[in-house]
Design an enzyme around this catalytic site. Structure first.
Site, short mmCIF file in Angstrom:
data_model
loop_
_atom_site.label_atom_id
_atom_site.label_comp_id
_atom_site.label_asym_id
_atom_site.label_seq_id
_atom_site.Cartn_x
_atom_site.Cartn_y
_atom_site.Cartn_z
N CYS A 1 19.67 -55.16 3.14
CA CYS A 1 18.09 -55.25 2.57
C CYS A 1 17.51 -55.15 4.15
CB CYS A 1 17.74 -56.40 1.91
SG CYS A 1 16.18 -56.12 1.66
N CYS B 1 13.91 -61.25 -5.39
CA CYS B 1 14.95 -60.40 -6.13
C CYS B 1 15.80 -61.20 -7.01
CB CYS B 1 15.72 -59.58 -5.45
SG CYS B 1 14.47 -58.32 -4.63
N ARG C 1 12.12 -49.11 -14.74
CA ARG C 1 13.48 -49.34 -14.14
C ARG C 1 14.38 -49.64 -15.27
NH1 ARG C 1 13.02 -51.09 -8.76
NH2 ARG C 1 11.21 -49.82 -7.66
N ARG D 1 21.76 -47.25 -7.17
CA ARG D 1 21.72 -48.17 -8.15
C ARG D 1 21.76 -47.43 -9.57
NH1 ARG D 1 16.16 -51.36 -7.78
NH2 ARG D 1 17.24 -52.48 -6.19
N CYS E 1 19.94 -63.25 -3.61
CA CYS E 1 19.76 -61.88 -3.49
C CYS E 1 20.56 -61.25 -2.28
CB CYS E 1 18.08 -61.36 -3.28
SG CYS E 1 17.79 -62.10 -1.54
N CYS F 1 13.40 -63.19 1.40
CA CYS F 1 12.29 -62.85 1.68
C CYS F 1 11.36 -63.02 0.33
CB CYS F 1 11.98 -61.23 2.21
SG CYS F 1 11.79 -60.16 0.75
N LYS G 1 8.86 -52.66 -15.12
CA LYS G 1 10.00 -53.35 -15.69
C LYS G 1 9.87 -53.86 -16.93
CE LYS G 1 11.74 -54.92 -10.92
NZ LYS G 1 12.11 -56.06 -9.98
N LYS H 1 6.45 -49.98 -9.47
CA LYS H 1 7.64 -50.28 -10.03
C LYS H 1 7.36 -50.72 -11.47
CE LYS H 1 9.66 -52.80 -7.23
NZ LYS H 1 10.60 -53.83 -6.65
FE1 SRM Z 1 14.33 -56.49 -5.66
C1 SRM Z 1 12.91 -54.57 -2.97
C2 SRM Z 1 17.48 -55.78 -4.46
C3 SRM Z 1 15.82 -57.21 -8.47
C4 SRM Z 1 11.43 -57.81 -6.68
N1 SRM Z 1 14.97 -55.15 -3.98
C5 SRM Z 1 14.19 -54.42 -3.17
C6 SRM Z 1 15.38 -53.77 -2.13
C7 SRM Z 1 15.35 -52.48 -2.90
C8 SRM Z 1 14.51 -53.49 -0.92
C9 SRM Z 1 13.97 -52.31 -0.47
O1 SRM Z 1 12.80 -52.18 -1.11
O2 SRM Z 1 14.15 -51.58 0.57
C10 SRM Z 1 16.39 -54.56 -2.26
C11 SRM Z 1 17.62 -54.05 -1.86
C12 SRM Z 1 18.87 -54.89 -1.27
C13 SRM Z 1 20.24 -54.42 -1.25
O3 SRM Z 1 20.55 -54.12 -0.02
O4 SRM Z 1 20.66 -54.18 -2.27
C14 SRM Z 1 16.32 -55.27 -3.59
N2 SRM Z 1 16.30 -56.25 -6.42
C15 SRM Z 1 17.22 -56.20 -5.69
C16 SRM Z 1 18.59 -56.64 -6.36
C17 SRM Z 1 19.92 -55.80 -6.03
C18 SRM Z 1 19.02 -58.13 -6.03
C19 SRM Z 1 19.96 -58.75 -6.53
O5 SRM Z 1 20.57 -59.60 -5.86
O6 SRM Z 1 20.80 -58.36 -7.42
C20 SRM Z 1 18.05 -56.63 -7.73
C21 SRM Z 1 18.28 -54.91 -8.18
C22 SRM Z 1 17.80 -55.16 -9.75
C23 SRM Z 1 18.13 -53.76 -10.50
O7 SRM Z 1 19.15 -53.55 -10.92
O8 SRM Z 1 17.26 -52.96 -10.56
C24 SRM Z 1 16.69 -56.92 -7.57
N3 SRM Z 1 13.61 -57.35 -7.29
C25 SRM Z 1 14.36 -57.79 -8.16
C26 SRM Z 1 13.69 -58.56 -8.94
C27 SRM Z 1 14.35 -59.60 -10.15
C28 SRM Z 1 14.08 -58.79 -11.41
O9 SRM Z 1 13.52 -57.50 -11.67
O10 SRM Z 1 14.36 -59.65 -12.41
C29 SRM Z 1 12.64 -58.94 -8.44
C30 SRM Z 1 11.54 -59.83 -8.87
C31 SRM Z 1 10.84 -59.51 -10.22
C32 SRM Z 1 9.52 -58.62 -9.83
O11 SRM Z 1 9.71 -57.53 -9.75
O12 SRM Z 1 8.46 -59.13 -9.77
C33 SRM Z 1 12.55 -57.99 -7.23
N4 SRM Z 1 12.43 -56.18 -4.81
C34 SRM Z 1 11.45 -56.92 -5.62
C35 SRM Z 1 10.20 -56.47 -4.67
C36 SRM Z 1 8.71 -57.20 -4.85
C37 SRM Z 1 7.99 -56.37 -5.88
C38 SRM Z 1 6.75 -56.75 -6.18
O13 SRM Z 1 5.81 -55.92 -6.90
O14 SRM Z 1 6.15 -57.90 -6.03
C39 SRM Z 1 10.65 -55.58 -3.65
C40 SRM Z 1 9.97 -54.98 -2.37
C41 SRM Z 1 9.00 -53.73 -3.11
O15 SRM Z 1 9.32 -53.32 -4.06
O16 SRM Z 1 8.17 -53.36 -2.23
C42 SRM Z 1 12.10 -55.39 -3.96
FE1 SF4 Z 2 15.67 -57.70 -0.02
FE2 SF4 Z 2 13.78 -59.86 0.07
FE3 SF4 Z 2 14.72 -58.50 -2.42
FE4 SF4 Z 2 16.35 -60.27 -0.95
S1 SF4 Z 2 14.31 -60.69 -2.04
S2 SF4 Z 2 16.96 -58.50 -1.73
S3 SF4 Z 2 15.69 -60.09 1.09
S4 SF4 Z 2 13.87 -57.40 -0.93
#
Ligand code: SRM
Ligand code: SF4
Length: 562
Positions: free
Chosen positions: A432, A475, A144, A73, A426, A471, A208, A206
């Site tokens: 993922c 994201c 981030r 990323r 997502c 899930c 943000k 993390k």
């Molecule tokens: Fe996310 C984890 C993809 C934005 C909440 N996210 C992941 C992981 C890295 C899975 C992992 O931990 O192994 C995913 C990788 C999938 C893949 O194969 O690409 C993943 N997140 C993404 C992306 C690529 C989704 C997309 O379709 O664009 C976004 C990348 C953002 C970036 O460039 O930095 C992405 N993730 C988000 C957002 C939206 C936002 O930030 O505006 C959220 C919700 C907002 C938040 O943080 O509350 C988000 N991702 C999570 C979470 C839950 C975090 C939490 O504390 O609740 C996880 C799981 C974790 O951190 O344990 C996670």
């Molecule tokens: Fe993976 Fe869940 Fe984030 Fe979708 S919402 S990219 S399934 S961690």
């Protein structure tokens, strides 16, 4: 008795400023993976170790190790790159990744998928030395990628919020030389590695940050731990309202986890952003939960310690008192697809990219089309937090050429409905590891079905903000959508209804664990009711609340699930 810290805390402390055993791991040719501690550590370097889930069962049957590869990323505060950088980004995707795609994320940057361990170092070096891009701190327990409104119209104000997001990003970068040492062959950057902000324990989780420029909430402030909402007077940003403690993830079946809207702490002058940001970050560093990672985000720190205590800490650490919040209004948050003329007299073309996945599709060679555009484009490219791309700052004389190239490769497609433009998913399967259901691969067909339902009920030009995730981590921010689908198991989703169009309300669960056919029959009924019973231009999310189909979520805290 004090509780045992989460094991990730040990990994951070023992890592020698994020080095771990990464060098040994890179040199180990017997596996495509890193050792478990380093799998956590690589995140701080912008990498996630993954395995291709479509091949998992077959490889297990053949007694092969999973097909390990890495997601990288990039760090791009504000999402801006030059055409020269784009050409390199594209070339690296082509030559060094298995997926071959450039995936624009919901946080305004791009990801590569499918980098094999043997190619990692080359990707880091090519990115840094040819494109001047790194992936430092785009994952892990740190600040981030900082995002900002990408609205191109108010060009000067956009420049200001963009510059601010870059400044914030730089301020929170690590002092560790590990990144340069491991990936860039020893280029020493910092004399001392002591981390003034993070210490050797980093943050509990993390973190943000977003900078929003009303009336646009394209960054979805309620998905971020810390937000600076610009207060504009007479075409000038006079300061920011500071919104703290939003977050969208939760765990199925665990009512102690929940999405939460942010709290407005108050107004600060424009030159106080860095001090306040640092005070929020260090307060979270010291008060955040280091025992349970599921409860470690700022939103839970606020719930545990109270908003007033947290805010008081921020004021005393920064020496800045919050003034009363200033009024502002968000009116929209989607990207305005198409051409817009900025007040700088330059043209900006926002192109819709389904799922943010840039590839050459049959009849739509988006990836090669963008290369052709990059070869002639004189402005910049800007990624948006809605997974789209802006071909920005096009001079009048070049508009026709860019338009023709964009049409030729399908980046401009007059047939794309608003419903498709306002839908997001997502990544989910196959990369993922946390995905329970499809999202990116399900969205295109789901949107086609929803389009047909809108047409059936005579409102084909309307749209619903629809977001799908594999899930409950959220994201694609389904917990801020009018209709959010959250994966529960293969082919099954929880259906949430009732977010609003400007992203300031959480939806509520309407149906649990339903299959794809039930999603469509349910949406058929609800869209039918919306078409017949709505008041004037009432949007779908407002309608389902007024019609008492779901209750409005007022307090986004522990009672969310009731
Ligand atoms: Fe996310 C984890 C993809 C934005 C909440 N996210 C992941 C992981 C890295 C899975 C992992 O931990 O192994 C995913 C990788 C999938 C893949 O194969 O690409 C993943 N997140 C993404 C992306 C690529 C989704 C997309 O379709 O664009 C976004 C990348 C953002 C970036 O460039 O930095 C992405 N993730 C988000 C957002 C939206 C936002 O930030 O505006 C959220 C919700 C907002 C938040 O943080 O509350 C988000 N991702 C999570 C979470 C839950 C975090 C939490 O504390 O609740 C996880 C799981 C974790 O951190 O344990 C996670
Ligand atoms: Fe993976 Fe869940 Fe984030 Fe979708 S919402 S990219 S399934 S961690």
């Amino acid at each position: 008795m004090s509780q045992k810290l989460h094991d990730n805390e040990r990994i951070k402390i023992e890592s020698n400023f994020l080095r771990g055993k990464l060098v040994e791991g890179l040199n180990d040719n017997t596996t495509g993976a890193f050792i478990p501690d380093d799998v956590q550590l690589v995140k701080f370097h912008g990498l996630y170790q993954q395995d291709h889930r479509d091949y998992r069962a077959e490889r297990k049957k053949q007694k092969l190790e999973p097909l390990y590869s890495f997601l990288l990323r990039a760090r791009l505060p504000g999402g801006v790159v030059t055409p020269e950088q784009w050409l390199e980004i594209d070339r690296i995707a082509e030559e060094l990744t298995d997926a071959g795609s450039i995936r624009i994320t919901t946080r305004q940057t791009f990801q590569y998928h499918g980098i094999y361990k043997r190619n990692l170092k080359s990707v880091f070096q090519e990115l840094k030395f040819k494109a001047n891009i790194d992936s430092m701190f785009t994952a892990g327990d740190v600040n981030r990628n900082t995002i900002c409104t990408s609205n191109p119209e108010q060009s000067e104000l956009h420049t200001q919020v963009y510059e601010l997001s870059k400044k914030i990003s730089e301020h929170f970068l690590p002092k560790s030389n590990a990144y340069a040492e491991i990936w860039l062959d020893g280029e020493k950057v910092h004399e001392t590695e002591q981390e003034p902000i993070y210490g050797n324990i980093m943050l509990p989780r993390k973190f943000k940050i977003a900078v929003a420029l009303p009336p646009y909430n394209d960054v979805d402030i309620h998905g971020n731990d810390l937000n600076f909402v610009a207060i504009i007077e007479g075409q000038k940003i006079i300061g920011y309202n500071v919104v703290v403690g939003a977050g969208l993830g939760m765990t199925h079946g665990d009512k102690t986890t929940f999405p939460r809207l942010g709290d407005d702490f108050g107004f600060i002058a424009a030159d106080k952003v860095i001090e306040v940001a640092e005070a929020v970050v260090t307060t979270q560093r010291d008060l955040g939960n280091r025992v349970s990672r599921a409860h470690a985000r700022v939103k839970y720190t606020l719930e545990t310690h109270g908003v007033e205590k947290f805010k008081g800490e921020v004021e005393s650490r920064s020496g800045i008192k919050f003034a009363a919040s200033r009024p502002y209004q968000f009116t929209e948050r989607g990207d305005r697809i198409g051409w817009i003329k900025g007040i700088d007299n330059k043209w900006h073309l926002t192109v819709f990219i389904e799922n943010g996945r840039i590839l050459d599709y049959p009849g739509k060679p988006l990836k090669s089309g963008l290369v052709k555009i990059a070869k002639v484009h004189q402005g910049t490219f800007r990624m948006t937090a809605n997974q789209n791309l802006i071909i920005a700052s096009v001079p009048e004389a070049q508009k026709e050429t860019i338009e023709a190239l964009a049409r030729e490769c399908g980046l401009i497609d007059d047939g794309t409905t608003n419903q498709r433009k306002y839908s997001m998913a997502c990544v989910a399967l196959p990369t993922c590891p946390l995905a329970m259901a499809e999202a990116e691969r399900y969205l295109p067909a789901l949107v086609t079905d929803v389009e047909a339902l809108l047409t059936k009920h005579g409102i084909g030009d309307d749209h619903i903000i629809l977001r799908v995730t594999g899930c409950p981590n959220g994201c694609a921010r389904p917990m801020l959508a009018e209709v959010g689908l959250i994966g529960k198991a293969p082919g099954r989703y929880n259906l949430y209804l009732g977010g609003n169009t400007n992203g300031t309300r959480l939806p509520k669960m309407y149906k649990e664990n339903i299959d794809e056919a039930t999603i469509i029959t349910t949406m058929d009924e609800l869209i039918g009711r919306w078409a017949n019973e709505r008041e004037s231009s009432e949007c779908f999310g407002d309608f389902v609340i007024r019609a008492a189909i779901v209750a409005e979520v007022i307090i986004a805290s522990k009672d969310f699930h009731d």
